[in-house]
Design a protein around this motif. Sequence first.
Motif, mmCIF file in Angstrom:
data_model
loop_
_atom_site.group_PDB
_atom_site.id
_atom_site.type_symbol
_atom_site.label_atom_id
_atom_site.label_comp_id
_atom_site.label_asym_id
_atom_site.label_seq_id
_atom_site.Cartn_x
_atom_site.Cartn_y
_atom_site.Cartn_z
ATOM 1 N N CYS B 232 17.957 58.217 25.573
ATOM 2 C CA CYS B 232 18.921 58.621 26.589
ATOM 3 C C CYS B 232 19.723 59.823 26.110
ATOM 4 C CB CYS B 232 19.879 57.479 26.902
ATOM 5 S SG CYS B 232 19.013 56.100 27.641
ATOM 6 N N THR B 233 20.101 60.658 27.065
ATOM 7 C CA THR B 233 20.959 61.782 26.722
ATOM 8 C C THR B 233 22.323 61.664 27.406
ATOM 9 O OG1 THR B 233 19.935 63.034 28.494
ATOM 10 C CG2 THR B 233 19.069 63.379 26.301
ATOM 11 N N VAL B 234 22.397 60.852 28.449
ATOM 12 C CA VAL B 234 23.676 60.615 29.125
ATOM 13 C C VAL B 234 23.759 59.132 29.452
ATOM 14 C CG1 VAL B 234 25.114 61.134 31.142
ATOM 15 C CG2 VAL B 234 23.617 62.903 30.203
ATOM 16 N N LEU B 235 24.908 58.541 29.189
ATOM 17 C CA LEU B 235 25.133 57.160 29.600
ATOM 18 C C LEU B 235 26.340 57.126 30.522
ATOM 19 C CD1 LEU B 235 24.691 55.259 26.195
ATOM 20 C CD2 LEU B 235 23.040 55.418 28.062
ATOM 21 N N GLY B 236 26.351 56.185 31.445
ATOM 22 C CA GLY B 236 27.497 56.056 32.339
ATOM 23 C C GLY B 236 27.517 54.660 32.915
ATOM 24 N N ILE B 237 28.571 54.359 33.647
ATOM 25 C CA ILE B 237 28.679 53.047 34.287
ATOM 26 C C ILE B 237 28.754 53.265 35.798
ATOM 27 C CG2 ILE B 237 30.132 50.988 34.585
ATOM 28 C CD1 ILE B 237 28.925 51.078 31.822
ATOM 29 N N ASP B 238 27.927 52.563 36.523
ATOM 30 C CA ASP B 238 27.985 52.650 37.980
ATOM 31 C C ASP B 238 29.265 51.992 38.453
ATOM 32 O OD1 ASP B 238 25.987 52.979 40.566
ATOM 33 O OD2 ASP B 238 27.456 51.382 40.799
ATOM 34 N N GLN B 239 30.046 52.744 39.200
ATOM 35 C CA GLN B 239 31.364 52.262 39.589
ATOM 36 C C GLN B 239 31.301 51.001 40.443
ATOM 37 O OE1 GLN B 239 34.548 53.596 38.758
ATOM 38 N NE2 GLN B 239 33.328 54.646 37.212
ATOM 39 N N GLU B 240 30.268 50.874 41.229
ATOM 40 C CA GLU B 240 30.200 49.730 42.130
ATOM 41 C C GLU B 240 29.678 48.479 41.463
ATOM 42 O OE1 GLU B 240 28.134 50.245 45.848
ATOM 43 O OE2 GLU B 240 29.172 52.178 46.085
ATOM 44 N N THR B 241 28.615 48.642 40.702
ATOM 45 C CA THR B 241 27.941 47.458 40.185
ATOM 46 C C THR B 241 28.244 47.181 38.727
ATOM 47 O OG1 THR B 241 26.085 48.808 39.534
ATOM 48 C CG2 THR B 241 25.994 47.829 41.730
ATOM 49 N N GLY B 242 28.824 48.146 38.041
ATOM 50 C CA GLY B 242 29.077 47.979 36.621
ATOM 51 C C GLY B 242 27.812 48.086 35.782
ATOM 52 N N LEU B 243 26.718 48.516 36.397
ATOM 53 C CA LEU B 243 25.467 48.648 35.641
ATOM 54 C C LEU B 243 25.502 49.893 34.751
ATOM 55 C CD1 LEU B 243 22.886 47.846 38.470
ATOM 56 C CD2 LEU B 243 23.345 46.434 36.452
ATOM 57 N N LEU B 244 24.789 49.792 33.628
ATOM 58 C CA LEU B 244 24.691 50.927 32.722
ATOM 59 C C LEU B 244 23.702 51.948 33.295
ATOM 60 C CD1 LEU B 244 25.348 52.183 29.901
ATOM 61 C CD2 LEU B 244 23.332 50.966 29.047
ATOM 62 N N GLN B 245 24.188 53.159 33.509
ATOM 63 C CA GLN B 245 23.292 54.225 33.987
ATOM 64 C C GLN B 245 22.746 54.955 32.781
ATOM 65 O OE1 GLN B 245 26.323 56.102 36.288
ATOM 66 N NE2 GLN B 245 25.390 55.427 38.217
ATOM 67 N N GLN B 246 21.445 54.846 32.605
ATOM 68 C CA GLN B 246 20.809 55.409 31.424
ATOM 69 C C GLN B 246 19.991 56.613 31.848
ATOM 70 O OE1 GLN B 246 19.412 51.477 29.280
ATOM 71 N NE2 GLN B 246 19.474 51.199 31.490
ATOM 72 N N THR B 247 20.435 57.788 31.446
ATOM 73 C CA THR B 247 19.785 59.009 31.917
ATOM 74 C C THR B 247 19.005 59.651 30.781
ATOM 75 O OG1 THR B 247 21.467 59.326 33.580
ATOM 76 C CG2 THR B 247 20.191 61.256 32.973
ATOM 77 N N ARG B 248 17.763 60.006 31.082
ATOM 78 C CA ARG B 248 16.896 60.593 30.061
ATOM 79 C C ARG B 248 15.952 61.596 30.726
ATOM 80 N NH1 ARG B 248 11.526 58.351 29.266
ATOM 81 N NH2 ARG B 248 11.828 58.843 27.089
ATOM 82 N N PRO B 249 15.429 62.519 29.918
ATOM 83 C CA PRO B 249 14.429 63.415 30.474
ATOM 84 C C PRO B 249 13.167 62.624 30.816
ATOM 85 C CG PRO B 249 15.183 64.163 28.303
ATOM 86 C CD PRO B 249 15.678 62.775 28.488
ATOM 87 N N ALA B 250 12.527 62.957 31.920
ATOM 88 C CA ALA B 250 11.317 62.247 32.320
ATOM 89 C C ALA B 250 10.252 63.234 32.753
ATOM 90 C CB ALA B 250 11.624 61.294 33.467
ATOM 91 N N PHE B 251 9.072 62.748 32.956
ATOM 92 C CA PHE B 251 7.943 63.563 33.391
ATOM 93 C C PHE B 251 7.821 64.818 32.534
ATOM 94 C CE2 PHE B 251 9.084 61.031 37.062
ATOM 95 C CZ PHE B 251 7.865 60.454 37.348
ATOM 96 N N GLY B 252 7.717 64.581 31.251
ATOM 97 C CA GLY B 252 7.535 65.702 30.350
ATOM 98 C C GLY B 252 8.790 66.525 30.181
ATOM 99 N N GLY B 253 9.917 65.977 30.608
ATOM 100 C CA GLY B 253 11.176 66.654 30.361
ATOM 101 C C GLY B 253 11.554 67.660 31.430
ATOM 102 N N ASN B 254 10.764 67.738 32.488
ATOM 103 C CA ASN B 254 11.097 68.712 33.515
ATOM 104 C C ASN B 254 12.190 68.247 34.457
ATOM 105 O OD1 ASN B 254 9.250 70.967 33.031
ATOM 106 N ND2 ASN B 254 7.730 69.364 33.237
ATOM 107 N N ILE B 255 12.390 66.950 34.525
ATOM 108 C CA ILE B 255 13.483 66.443 35.338
ATOM 109 C C ILE B 255 14.186 65.316 34.587
ATOM 110 C CG2 ILE B 255 12.484 66.996 37.580
ATOM 111 C CD1 ILE B 255 11.541 64.154 37.778
ATOM 112 N N MET B 256 15.357 64.975 35.070
ATOM 113 C CA MET B 256 16.103 63.885 34.458
ATOM 114 C C MET B 256 15.976 62.664 35.362
ATOM 115 S SD MET B 256 17.454 65.495 31.874
ATOM 116 C CE MET B 256 18.828 64.504 31.284
ATOM 117 N N ALA B 257 15.914 61.489 34.755
ATOM 118 C CA ALA B 257 15.847 60.261 35.538
ATOM 119 C C ALA B 257 16.950 59.325 35.063
ATOM 120 C CB ALA B 257 14.495 59.589 35.364
ATOM 121 N N THR B 258 17.614 58.708 36.022
ATOM 122 C CA THR B 258 18.599 57.701 35.675
ATOM 123 C C THR B 258 17.963 56.325 35.871
ATOM 124 O OG1 THR B 258 20.380 59.149 36.357
ATOM 125 C CG2 THR B 258 20.901 56.810 36.173
#
Lengths: 277, 446, 433
Positions: B232-258
């Motif tokens: 992961c390169t960015v972590l966050g908390i979803d304000q509504e659900t309290g779930l951990l938002q785990q963001t990382r580069p995906a598809f060979g790094g061309n886009i980011m996926a949470t």
Amino acid sequence: MHFVVCLKQVPDTSEVRIDPKTNTLMREGVPSIINPYDAHALEEALALRDKAGGKVTVLSMGPPQAVDSLRKAVSLGADEAILLSDRAFAGSDTLATSYILAQALEKIRQEQGIDLVLCGKQAIDGDTAQVGPGIARRLDIPQLTYVIKVDWIKEGEIQVHRKLEDGREVARAKLPALLTVEKELNEIRYATFPNMLRAAKYEPLVWGADKFHLSPAEMGLKGSPTSVSRIFAPPGRTGGEQIMAIDDPGSAAISLVGKLFQQNIIMVHPIARGGRD
Amino acid sequence: MAMLDIDKTRCIGCGACVVECPTDALDLVDGIAVVNQEKCIRCGKCVRVCPANALNLEREGEGAQPEKRDPEAGKRHEFSKEQPLPEQVAGYAAKRPKDAAAGKGESGEAAEYRGVCVLIEQHQGEVAPVSWELLGEGRKLADTLRVPLAGVLLGSEVEEIIPEVFAYGAEEVYVIDDPILESYRTEPYARAIVDLVQKYKPEIFLYGATTLGRDLSGAVATELKTGLTADCTVLGIDQETGLLQQTRPAFGGNIMATILCRKHRPQMATVRPRVMAMPEKAEGRSGPVQRETLNMAEEDVRTKVVDFIRGKGRSVFLDKAEIIVSVGKGLGSAKNLPMVEELANVLGATLAGSRQAVEAGWLSHEHQVGQTGVTVRPKVYFAIGISGAIQHLVGMETSDCIIAINNDPEAPIFKVANYGLAGDLFQLVPALTKEFSKRMSLGLGR
Amino acid sequence: MRAVEEFDVIVVGAGPAGLAAAMTAVRNGMKTIVIERGEFPGAKNVMGGVLYTQPTSRLIPEFYQEAPLERPVVEQRYAFLEGDNAFTAGYRAPAWADPPYNAHTVLRAKFDRWLAKKAEAEGVLIITETVVEDLLYKGDAVVGVRTGRAEGDVRGKVVILAEGVNALIAKKAGLHTQLGPEHVAVAVKEIISLPREKIEDRFCLEEGQGATLELLGGATAGMIGTAFIYTNQDSLSVGIGCLLSEMVKRQANPNDLLERLKAHPFVRKLIQGGETKEYMGHLIPEGGYKAIPKMYRQGVMVVGDAGMLVNGIHREGSNLAMVSGMAAGEVAAGAINSHDLSEQSMKLYQDRLKETFVLKDLYKYRNSAHLFEENPQFFTTYPEILSGAAREFFTVDSMPKADKQKKIWKMVTGKRAKGDLIRDMWKLWRTMG
């Protein structure tokens, strides 16, 4: 000895692009290849078999087209190839994928025994490095990851070198064990013509979900705890100052160097001829 | 009558719609969502969850948007460059999200889990810096959720490390101190973590994306049958659900996926070293120390560490370098490398390269910066002839100062550069070398 | 040592010629292998772009039902460029939009891959990424091929060489005359992506239909050669080819020629807004009938480009390739069945070709290469004359039409003397008519 190599057919990620205009994934025409790390795992299995005797089986999970990669593995010298392919597997994350692969390996283990499972350290389309360790846990066998050298393998034991951040570790594990390997491990061979011929005619075994024991709750989307909630183009830093240096590179360079010194970004006595410590 | 339309060019095959569909009308075929129009009741749930905006309820004949469509849906899921991460670190609210306080997951399992855990990775008493970075990040997550932050320390004779774990922000430390844990081995470490998780039930568990962290987390997640998001390169908390938002580069790094782990606990992630900021160290803090025992005997461990050979470790060199001069495809050929080496020599910099430069064989793997290489955070990073694919950017964009040299003024590298020189690198690099060298030798800093 | 497998027919090269030969051989009960050096069939076959229906149907009836084709060609246009001007002519037949069609535009990498899959389904064994280095001999008799792979000798009764223009093996076997620069064209091509609606608008096409545009005269900067634009589904193939001898003489660079062509006002608007997706270059044999080598010897036949089977005037290549491949496949099967692999037995192949349009057409145009080479005015002076005449004719001013015609004729004869004009027309008629 029986060596089983898990390999994944992946799109050549260096060719996957986002359409700059529509911001969509351009998947057409992206060639599929054997995940490069897995290719090294296969090579090691073949080399160990050539030395110690035995058999190499390659195992892959994927769509029907993944037989191309399995044939390629046969052309390099694998003895047998099995494709796990079923609609029910679609949408599996790493946890569900390791479950499906481990269940297939379990069947192979029961039928013909397994001495060593080899995987690449990670797949280049996901870069997760989770499926190898996941399989080892599920089969309850020891794992040795990031392998860059196999010292020896003998009845019941293997010794390898593992690549760590600050050096290499020499480790041993009881067999059966699972290795995940780095590219430095070996050089991939060229296929011989008879093997090319064999591969061209070879039909890999295809196992659907009904061919081995699987619980529907643990595979596919249902068996995957993680899910993508959104995708987006990466946010970047905003660019700083751009100097057009096409006409007069000399003075552009002088101007930049001046700025770097002025702002103490670069100092007269270079701080770091070795590192921070 | 409205029809569900799936844009195959946008579908990323994530399966979110398949899970969401109440009537099992959707399925993934060859990695792309396919709808059975007969089963589809056109409720629009799938349209709202699609992260790629690939689904559309079109009315036959006119192709209009459905009325029920979430007005936010399109906006939220657009791949917009301008749009910042809405729940980024900056957005951490002081208050605990409304549902998260009750530990609201979607199942009873999640409700029992509370708190954030960070693995403190140590080798022979030396702690990997990423562990401290993670305590800093874990602190923010724990504060958002209003839950405690704990450090998990495994090893042999690690007592001296405990105060440091508090100093970097943990409120509690779980320790298993056992000779079996002296060198890292997957089996006893995984056993230890699994036992700790089952006893203390943290909702979030973070590891550094190091060889140890990746080896261990994969085993632990499998044993616990929970989700794990790598790198992961960015972590966050979803304000509504309290779930951990785990963001990382995906598809060979061309886009980011949470990525979310909705129902299983703990939510586990590995985080790349040097991506999160190092927190302030505050000596003198302390808190409860929970000491546990390892439920494993040496005879049960099937792996042995025979030796450790400390490497000259070029990779260590690269990620500790103060100045890096990095080359990409634009260099054209290995024969142009000496020109760049000369610049590096003048600056006392370390040479590195993009994936293309390494794949072309100009530099060895240890020199590779980027997603599949090393992440670096030097004071100055020279990107020479590097266009700036995302997989490269994720490995260097936290550098203090980035200087880009490229002949294409539109190259993405300029978007992250503090200084960009748009021009011919074969003229610019020697010119820079000459000027640096002149000032250095004359001591003419300013 | 593993037992070496023996084949009836070994085909070198998996282009249209090789695949047609292999499929025909298999259909005649021959155990057949195709050895291709590219990563996949079609990987190395980049040129061309128009596939004629009739010859292809002979290999696979109604192939158009399933083959990956771009657009059916309903219009063939010609444009003679001169300076910034263009004189155009063409023929459109809406009926060509429906079966049985006349021709389709194709992207060869896709089409050849499909054709290879068809061949495999019929029992042809295709081995890719493998280079054939030479023929295997036993005494004087050809008994197979040697590949670049370990344990790479492959035994076979008949070898069909479909290796393309470079024809390295054919050369070694003495079945290929060294190609001089006057016998090959250098061609470069770009695939330029463009939305399908734009393509249809710009070429005045109904949805899904296609057109070909051949550009002559000034397109090639006065050199012997042609340029073309073909409409694919969502891209245009834009290419230019000139005789190597001409390029050498003028020290021209094919890429510059293509860029020059793309900047021409007539072309620029057609490709405007497009993005270049692929760029490729290739050699095309242009020797014509006179350069065709002896195409057979004991146990060996040469098909397609390797045998110089390209009709430079009509820009036909792949159909000649397939027809020659089919003929060779049949002859191979006949020879093997009658246990006669002699040179005399293989000669039947070239005899058969003479009865088909392949050699008949090439024979008809046998002097064309020579004609254009000796008479560059066809690529220099005549486009000017044509364009100048048209300009005069279409320019509306106050000059009476009779005077105008006189003026045009004067302009024409000013550029080329009357005697020369007549001689040129006679030459052209003799060669082309």
